[in-house]
Structure formats: structure tokens, C-alpha cells
Design a protein around this motif. Structure first.
Motif, PDB file in Angstrom:
ATOM      1  N   ARG A 140      21.092  13.048  15.494  1.00  0.00           N
ATOM      2  CA  ARG A 140      20.584  13.854  14.374  1.00  0.00           C
ATOM      3  C   ARG A 140      21.102  13.300  13.060  1.00  0.00           C
ATOM      4  N   VAL A 141      20.846  12.026  12.832  1.00  0.00           N
ATOM      5  CA  VAL A 141      21.189  11.447  11.541  1.00  0.00           C
ATOM      6  C   VAL A 141      19.896  10.987  10.885  1.00  0.00           C
ATOM      7  N   ALA A 142      19.790  11.269   9.596  1.00  0.00           N
ATOM      8  CA  ALA A 142      18.557  10.932   8.887  1.00  0.00           C
ATOM      9  C   ALA A 142      18.589   9.460   8.476  1.00  0.00           C
ATOM     10  N   PRO A 143      17.411   8.819   8.376  1.00  0.00           N
ATOM     11  CA  PRO A 143      17.369   7.446   7.870  1.00  0.00           C
ATOM     12  C   PRO A 143      18.056   7.369   6.507  1.00  0.00           C
ATOM     13  N   GLY A 144      18.783   6.291   6.290  1.00  0.00           N
ATOM     14  CA  GLY A 144      19.500   6.136   5.026  1.00  0.00           C
ATOM     15  C   GLY A 144      20.959   6.540   5.113  1.00  0.00           C
ATOM     16  N   THR A 145      21.336   7.292   6.165  1.00  0.00           N
ATOM     17  CA  THR A 145      22.734   7.716   6.316  1.00  0.00           C
ATOM     18  C   THR A 145      23.620   6.509   6.605  1.00  0.00           C
ATOM     19  N   ARG A 146      24.806   6.516   6.013  1.00  0.00           N
ATOM     20  CA  ARG A 146      25.777   5.462   6.277  1.00  0.00           C
ATOM     21  C   ARG A 146      26.627   5.822   7.486  1.00  0.00           C
ATOM     22  N   LEU A 147      26.786   4.877   8.391  1.00  0.00           N
ATOM     23  CA  LEU A 147      27.575   5.117   9.589  1.00  0.00           C
ATOM     24  C   LEU A 147      28.731   4.136   9.686  1.00  0.00           C
ATOM     25  N   GLY A 148      29.782   4.561  10.379  1.00  0.00           N
ATOM     26  CA  GLY A 148      30.885   3.668  10.701  1.00  0.00           C
ATOM     27  C   GLY A 148      30.984   3.561  12.214  1.00  0.00           C
ATOM     28  N   THR A 149      31.826   2.667  12.694  1.00  0.00           N
ATOM     29  CA  THR A 149      31.945   2.506  14.135  1.00  0.00           C
ATOM     30  C   THR A 149      33.394   2.256  14.527  1.00  0.00           C
TER      31      THR A 149
END
Lengths: 489, 437
Positions: A392-401
Motif C-alpha cells: 500500500r505505497v503510492a507511486p512516487g513514495t521514497r523507500l529504503g531497504t
């Protein structure tokens, strides 16, 4: 409460034993913590009754105020407490290391810092309160106190305030540290009772956690861990002992109060050390060291301020001070949340359940993909991950790993169990990605909408430049001086 | 309160004139604007008014989208005005802004425009010792006071415009230690400004041009109990009708109720659920789909037009609910977003997932009156609320129980009270959900 925490609590109810909420320990544990258990006189906000403190489980120091309403005795007690606490704190300042900084002067940081462990959040609040009542006192003038008392007050205030800083371990409340790692089959309110919480986590042989917790509710078996005492004890034991002391002022009567208080504190002393042992048994999370480093830096900075003769901490934050503290705490909060999730698959699972994170396998990768032409050409590798998680993350969201700290990816699209990501940071500056920086097909990966960002907040005005919207510059000499006259202290 | 007999446009115009007259007389002027009361119009007019004096003006908005919206309106209504926009390095201007403003990430690169716009965050980075004679702070109730602290030294006088009924600023950390301080950094910019400068004039825009006659009294009474407003249109001036035939399902009956009365409550059976309640999420998605299949046509003072997906919005409290609704399949073009992000936006029809639907408890977050206010005041024609039954009982079981803190001004409206008021009104427009298969 997260869905996972709710599930853990339900399981705890069914099985009768506490369930783990974390696979690793998220708070630092010192090699030589000081356990400190304060008790307060019932009905008085800032009247200490006793403190049991020490760094050796076998040798607790017990300090008692035989008549807490007597202010001379109260501040005599504060001086005694300073005699226990200040040597411990000052001992930590001796060994230092030089820290090099980019673009700033190197500074000295202690290689270790004090760690005070109190039983519960109420005790931590009382530590703050004791600091508030002692830091403005003076060694001369009316109602003079021992010179160590105001120093003690500043340290207690510092520790109490630092405890509110997310991720700090200088002052730990045992119940909160345990609740961070275990879920019990009782309410959060009941978890604030250290005896029943430890009962759930580590019941005696032949007993379930639920049974041990029920037993812990009897104040005769397990006296409350403070700062408030059991009302029954107050009425039947403590009040007559204090009255006897009030009438005779004799050593014998003081010893009677002392023994009464000891009967309440001895079990708690053992209990807090058991809690320390439970936490010790967990392996430390990788992020703990860096947060403890921040604690050490903060500790050294405060010790330096104190050595330079800085005035006591103000009663309230000024407009600029409040805003800057808020900014520091918000940054600490978000990096603490991110670090815990990255360090611990069980914490990450909570984010995976809410769809803010997902784990899966790389099914396609374009490590050398770039956007733009000529000088504006930027490396933007694409990675497609197949996952069974409810993303449930919208396009454009920044993610880390967690697999590649410091890397950031942007969500391009989410469709049919496949997430396409564009890596935007931390894959190398060259024309092609650093080897290993872009996950390969078949690699298991996890991405989360949690960033350990360290962008500093924009500058605040100096306190003397506080604008008219916020009341203008503060008065130059705050009226803290008359504090020895404060009615309640 | 509205003066009976005075035409709405006249009443609103008088307030705008009073605001412009007050500008040179005071260091700060505050304008409270209920939903859709012409806040942007006021900002654009004031900007033109101030720019006409020849003195440079800074405009502070809260989000990049708000800045872009203002540029579009300024360029349209004040042609010839030189506009500059400060932006972060990675900002890419949307097409609607292209050619309307000089864009740069540093002040000197903008040249000497009459008006410079940026978000509050960007302004905080742009400080360079320059002082502006005038500033307009848009959405000032959404701005946290610590943001204002960072930039207030940049301007001499300012107009603060915003909606007091919308969401308060928030923080991820506990700010209890500052509660009661007049400069509490977690309060809104306007709250702190007025506590330190109690003599500043506060004006109120009296007419909502967005909300229909069916909604303005409900929203006004629930969320603006002491500073009411009225609708700019009368009963019957706004109409919504469906040009395709309905199927008499519960969904269609709810939509018809909303078309006829302006409100509908699509009520699912009582149950405690997780936040992303699958049944409620599906109901929201189906309602949106059916709405567009019924080919609605809206009639208003602006004329008649078909309501397309771009005029429909779905609102929810949490981001995961938004994601779940999107995943459930919503007609392309329909906006789905959280209350926070829907602030300041306007649609013909909205579908709202009630923040308390299916919950076991009513936390301060869910009781915050601003959240429900935003969700129930985005529409020009009709609003459909989807909820599980039992919310009034939930509210009764969770009275506001926060501790009282010294020196903290009492806030109105109370979220609990406002929730009850809205639910009491919605109860008259209740349609029970079809039994679940």
C-alpha cells in the motif's frame, strides 16, 4: 496498537506466556548500569521518601528521609543521593575519544556514559521532578544546601529530559524497555506494574505467566515498584513509624522508618535486576551502538556545559528552544523507527502488514538504466520485485531497504503483486551502478517507506531575535533566582 | 453570523474590503475562512492590492500544490504581475504553471518579481538577510508555529488566511512538555500569533460558495458553532440528477438519497474490524463506480454539466485505507486521498469512509473535529458517508477523557460533540447496506 501486537497479546492470553515483539534488543545496556528506585511520600508531589540505588546487585545503597515533610532532611537526603550518583556520573567522563567531524572542529566524547535504570515511567517522571526541585537551590543565602545538591539537580533534569528523546538509553524505565520487546496477555496499564510484567515474561518454575502476574498483584507479596507506595503500608506501617520519629527524633525511630522502607524496596531491587537480566539475554540490534554514540555525545556536551558554569536548565523552554528541541526529537523519532524496522524482521513485519513495507524476490533488474541526456544524464536503475505482501505505497513514495542502508528507491508502479522501483540514491555516481548496489534477479529483498534521513532542519533565529509573532525576545534575566522561596520545594 | 436579507455576495464583499482596509493599519491581520468561502480569491485580491503599492510581497503556502494553484490563479486574475516561485532542487513544475512564473531555487536567480511564492519550508531555507515589507500566509491554520518562527523575521507585516475548522498541525513526538506555553511549537501559526498579539483584527468570511444549502448549516453548526456561515446558494439552486436508470440496489438507493438531499449514510452492519475493513472498502469502491455509471448531471449557478470522474473524490482517515480503496478498483480519474491531503480541494460529489467506522475505540486522532470537517466539506452537491453501525454508541463509550492542562485555551468545536452532530444529521439519510453475500 498494531495488528501484530494485538495478535501477540491474544497469543499471550491463550498460552499464558509473554510473546516476543522483537528478535533483538533495541536499547543499549551498559556493562555497569546504576539501578535507582525512588519512593515518594504519598500526597506530596516532590517529597522523596527513599531511594535504593547502586551498580552492584549484591550491594544496594538505601537512602531514607525519616520525615519527608522536613525540608532540611529532604535536602540532606539530596546531598546523600548526590554522593551516590555524582561519582558514578563523573567516573564516566574520565576516558574520552577525539571525534573528527567534516567541516567542524573535532570534539571530545566520553567512551562510556552513565545508564540509570528505574522501575517504571512514573519513577522516570519523579527523577525529573527531583531535578526540578533541586537544580535551582544554592549553596549560600537563605535555605542554603550542600553545594552538590544543585549539581545533582542539573544531572537529574538532564537525564529526565533525555529520557524523552526517542531512542536514548541514558535513563531507562524497566517496564517500557520490557514492553518494547514482549507482549503480555494484560492491558498496557497493567504492564506498568513491573512485578506482573516480569511475571508474564519470566514466571517462576511450575507457574504460567498469567498466574505469576496475578500473584504479583498482591502488594504484600510484591510491593509496588514506586514512586508511590502501597496505601495499606502507608497507613499501617509507615505513618506510625514517621510519627514515632517526629516525636523522638531518635536514631532508633529513624532506623524503624528505614527498615519499613527497606521491606518495600528489597523485592523491587531484585525485580529490576531480573528485568536487566532479561534484557541482557537478548542480542543487541546493530542500530543500538550508533544511538548510544549519540547518547555519549549528548552526555559529553552536557558535562562540558556544566564544567563551564552554565546556568541551570530553565523552568520552561523558550520559543526558540522549544522549536529546536521539537526538531531534534522529530528527527530522532523517525530515524529510531526506521532503524528498529531495519534491524528487526519482526518489527518490519508490522510495516509489511500495514502495507508500508514489502518483502519479495527480484524478478527483473535494469542496473544501467539512465534518465536524461548529456550532462543531465542520471543513473536510475529499475528493479521489479514480486511480492505476496499487501503493498500500500503510492507511486512516487521514497523507500529504503535494510539490505542496502543509505539507498533510496522511488515507487514507479504497483500492479498484480509486482512492484517496480527506481533507485534514486546510493547506487554509485559513475556511468553504471556500483557492483552489488542494484539487487540481482532472484535476490530476496525488502523495501519500506521508512528513511533514516539526516537532513538538518532549517536554521532557527537566535533566542534574542525571537520575532514579534512569538512574543519577541525573552527578558534577559529570567526570574529563576527566587526559587529557594518556592512554596512547594 | 449571516445578516438576513443582505445578498450573500454583498456581505462577503464587505468583509474583503474591510480586510484590505485593515492591512496598512496593523502589523498582522487574520482572516478565518470556512470551507469554500473564497479564501484563494481573497489571497489573489490582496496580492494584487499589495503589489499595486509597488512594494515587494512574499507569499507563503504550505504545500507545493498550493503554491502552484496560487500561481495559476494569480496569473489569470492579475495579468502583468511579475511572479517568482522558489522551489527545491528536485521540484519539476507541472504544465499548468509553465510560463506563468520565474522558477529558481535561490532568490537572486529570480530577478526582481513583484510577488515571490514558496512553501514555508522553502522560505525557511531561503533566508538571506532580506526583509519583505509584506507577506501573505496562506493556510495559516495548517502551519505549525515552529515553521512560522523560522520565517517570521523575514517580513514586517502579514496577512494570515486559513480555515480554523480544518486539521491541526501534528507531530510524531509527544509535545506535552510545551502544553500551555504561549509559543507551543505544536500549535498552529495563527494560535501562537494571536496569543502574543491579542489586539490583531480577526475577520471572518461569511459565505461558503462551495457547500450547497443542504450542507452549509450542518457543517457550520457542527464545526463552527460560534462563527457560523451560510451557503452562497439557496435550496434547490444546486441539483444532481442521474441520467441512467438505477437498479434499486442499496448502493443505488444511497446515491439517490444523496442526489435528492445532499447527504447519504451507507450503513454496514455493526462489527469491529481492522482499519482496512474489506467490506467498507469494497462498498466505497462500488459506490464510486455506480455513481459514474448512473451518469450524473449537476445543475448549479454555473450552469449544467456532466459529473465526470475528475469531479468525484473519495476520502479516508489513513493512508493504508486510501491504498486499500485504490486496490479495490476505483474508476480511473477519481481522486482517492486522506483528509490531510484533501484540504483545500473541491469536488461535486464526495464519498467518505467514516474515520470511526468499525473501530473499538475513539482515539484523539479519530475524534479530531478537523478530520471529519475536511471530509464532509469538500463537495458542491452531495456527500455519501460509508460507515459501520454503532458509531454513536462508540462515542458514548469514549467521552473525551484527556487531562486538563493549565493555560491551554479550550478548543471549539469539541471533536466528540462535532462527531455526534454530524451523525445525528446523517441518521436522517440512512440507507442500510445490502446483506453481504
Amino acid at each position: 496498537m498494531s495488528t501484530l501486537a494485538a495478535l501477540a497479546r491474544l497469543r499471550a492470553v491463550r498460552t499464558g506466556t509473554a510473546q516476543r515483539l522483537a528478535t533483538v534488543r533495541h536499547c543499549h545496556l551498559s556493562d555497569r548500569p546504576m539501578v535507582l528506585i525512588p519512593l515518594r511520600m504519598a500526597g506530596e508531589a516532590a517529597a522523596p521518601l527513599a531511594v535504593m540505588a547502586g551498580t552492584d546487585p549484591a550491594r544496594p545503597r538505601l537512602l531514607v528521609v525519616p520525615q519527608p515533610r522536613d525540608r532540611d532532611l529532604r535536602f540532606g537526603f539530596a546531598a546523600e543521593l548526590a554522593g551516590v550518583l555524582l561519582p558514578y556520573i563523573e567516573g564516566m567522563q574520565k576516558a574520552t575519544e577525539t571525534v573528527e567531524r567534516r567541516g567542524a572542529e573535532p570534539y571530545e566524547r566520553s567512551v562510556d556514559a552513565p545508564q540509570i535504570i528505574v522501575p517504571n515511567a512514573g519513577s522516570a517522571a519523579f527523577v525529573r521532578m527531583l531535578g526540578r526541585s533541586t537544580r535551582f537551590r544554592r549553596a549560600e543565602g537563605p535555605y542554603a544546601v550542600h553545594p552538590s545538591v544543585p549539581t545533582l539537580g542539573r544531572w537529574l533534569t538532564y537525564l529526565g529530559q533525555r529520557a524523552q528523546h526517542p531512542g536514548s538509553s541514558l535513563l531507562l524505565a524497566a517496564t517500557e524497555a520490557l514492553s518494547l520487546h514482549w507482549a503480555t496477555g494484560q492491558s498496557r496499564l497493567e504492564d506498568a506494574n513491573l512485578a506482573s510484567l516480569v511475571g508474564w515474561i519470566d514466571p517462576p518454575a511450575g507457574m504460567s505467566g498469567a498466574q505469576a502476574a496475578r500473584e504479583a498483584e498482591d502488594p504484600l507479596v510484591w510491593p509496588p515498584a514506586g514512586p508511590a507506595t502501597d496505601p495499606g503500608f502507608d497507613n499501617e506501617v509507615l505513618a506510625p513509624a514517621i510519627r514515632a520519629y517526629e516525636e523522638t527524633r531518635s536514631e532508633r525511630a529513624a532506623a524503624r522508618v528505614r527498615e519499613a522502607v527497606r521491606s518495600q524496596l528489597d523485592p523491587v531491587w531484585r525485580l529490576v535486576w531480573r528485568a536487566v537480566g532479561l534484557l541482557e539475554a537478548l542480542p543487541a540490534a546493530p542500530g543500538v551502538a550508533s544511538r548510544w554514540e549519540a547518547d555519549r555525545g549528548s552526555f559529553s556536551a552536557f558535562a562540558a556545559q556544566l564544567a563551564e558554569g552554565a546556568p541551570p536548565q530553565p523552568k520552561r523552554d523558550g520559543a526558540v528552544g522549544a522549536a529546536s528541541r521539537l526538531a531534534r526529537m522529530e528527527r530522532a523519532r523517525s530515524s529510531y523507527d526506521a532503524q528498529r524496522a531495519y534491524d528487526d524482521a519482526l518489527v518490519m513485519a508490522e510495516y509489511r502488514l500495514t502495507g508500508e513495507a514489502f518483502a519479495g524476490t527480484v524478478v527483473a533488474a535494469e542496473p544501467d538504466r539512465a534518465e536524461g541526456e548529456g550532462r543531465g544524464r542520471k543513473l536510475r536503475p529499475l528493479v521489479t520485485v514480486r511480492t505476496g505482501d499487501p503493498v500500500r505505497v503510492a507511486p512516487g513514495t521514497r523507500l529504503g531497504t535494510p539490505q542496502r542502508r543509505g539507498q533510496q528507491a522511488e515507487v514507479v508502479s504497483v500492479a498484480g503483486g509486482e512492484v517496480t522501483l527506481k533507485i534514486v540514491k546510493g547506487m554509485g555516481r559513475g556511468a553504471s551502478a556500483t557492483p552489488g548496489a542494484v539487487p540481482e534477479v532472484g535476490e530476496p529483498v525488502c523495501y519500506a517507506a521508512l528513511l533514516e534521513e539526516f537532513q538538518p532542519p532549517p536554521a532557527l533565529p537566535a533566542p534574542e531575535d525571537t520575532p514579534w509573532t512569538h512574543g519577541g525576545p525573552p527578558p534577559e534575566n529570567p526570574p529563576e533566582a527566587e526559587s529557594s522561596e518556592e512554596e512547594w520545594s | 453570523m449571516s445578516a438576513p436579507g443582505v445578498p450573500a455576495a454583498e456581505e462577503a464583499g464587505a468583509v474583503v474590503r474591510a480586510v484590505l482596509d485593515d492591512l496598512p493599519r496593523h502589523r498582522g491581520v487574520v482572516v478565518d475562512s470556512p470551507p469554500g468561502a473564497g479564501k484563494s480569491t481573497l489571497v489573489v485580491r490582496a496580492a494584487g492590492h499589495l503589489a499595486a503599492t509597488g512594494e515587494p510581497l512574499m507569499i507563503i503556502a504550505q504545500t507545493n500544490e498550493q503554491v502552484d494553484d496560487l500561481i495559476v490563479r494569480l496569473a489569470a486574475e492579475q495579468p502583468g504581475l511579475a511572479i517568482g516561485r522558489l522551489s527545491a532542487g528536485d521540484y519539476s513544475a507541472p504544465p499548468r504553471v509553465a510560463g506563468k512564473a520565474a522558477i529558481a531555487s535561490k532568490l537572486p536567480d529570480l530577478g526582481e518579481p513583484a510577488v515571490v511564492l514558496a512553501t514555508a519550508d522553502k522560505w525557511a531555507w531561503a533566508a538571506g538577510g532580506r526583509t519583505w515589507p509584506w507577506a501573505i500566509v496562506d493556510e495559516a491554520y495548517q502551519m505549525r508555529s515552529d515553521k512560522l518562527l523560522r520565517i517570521a523575521g523575514m517580513f514586517e507585516r502579514a496577512l494570515f488566511v486559513g480555515d480554523p475548522g480544518q486539521l491541526d498541525p501534528f507531530s510524531v513526538v509527544d509535545g506535552e512538555r510545551w502544553a500551555g506555553l504561549s509559543w507551543d511549537p505544536l500549535q498552529s501559526a495563527v494560535a501562537v500569533l494571536l496569543r502574543h498579539n491579542p489586539g490583531l483584527p480577526v475577520h471572518r468570511l461569511p459565505v461558503s460558495w462551495r457547500l450547497p444549502a443542504s450542507a452549509a448549516p450542518v457543517v457550520s453548526a457542527a464545526f463552527y458553532p460560534f462563527t457560523g456561515f451560510r451557503a452562497g446558494t439557496g435550496p434547490g439552486e444546486r441539483r444532481l440528477r442521474f441520467t441512467a436508470g438505477g437498479m434499486r440496489t442499496a448502493y443505488d438507493r444511497a446515491l439517490e438519497e444523496a442526489a435528492a438531499s445532499g447527504w447519504a449514510l451507507y450503513e454496514l452492519p455493526e462489527r469491529h474490524t481492522v482499519r482496512t475493513d474489506a467490506d467498507a472498502v469494497r462498498a466505497v469502491a462500488v459506490l464510486a463506480t455506480r455513481l459514474l455509471q448512473l451518469a450524473p448531471v449537476a445543475l448549479s449557478e454555473r450552469g449544467e454539466h456532466a459529473v465526470g470522474p475528475e469531479r468525484v473524490a473519495i476520502g479516508a482517515a489513513h493512508r493504508d485505507q486510501v491504498a486499500a480503496i485504490l486496490a479495490a478498483g476505483v474508476p480511473p480519474g477519481v481522486t482517492v486521498d486522506t483528509a490531510n491531503r484533501l484540504q483545500g480541494r473541491e469536488y461535486d460529489v464526495t464519498i467518505v469512509l467514516h474515520p470511526l467506522s468499525g473501530r473499538r475505540d475513539a482515539t484523539a486522532f479519530h475524534l479530531e473535529s478537523g478530520r471529519l470537517c475536511v471530509l464532509t466539506s469538500r463537495h458542491r452537491h452531495a456527500c455519501v458517508v460509508v460507515a459501520r453501525a454503532g458509531i454513536p454508541e462508540l462515542l458514548d463509550a469514549h467521552p473525551t477523557a484527556g487531562g486538563v492542562q493549565l493555560n491551554v485555551p479550550v478548543r471549539f468545536p469539541d471533536g466528540w460533540e462535532a462527531n455526534q452532530a454530524v451523525l445525528a444529521h446523517l441518521a436522517e439519510h440512512r440507507v442500510a447496506a445490502a446483506p453481504l453475500s
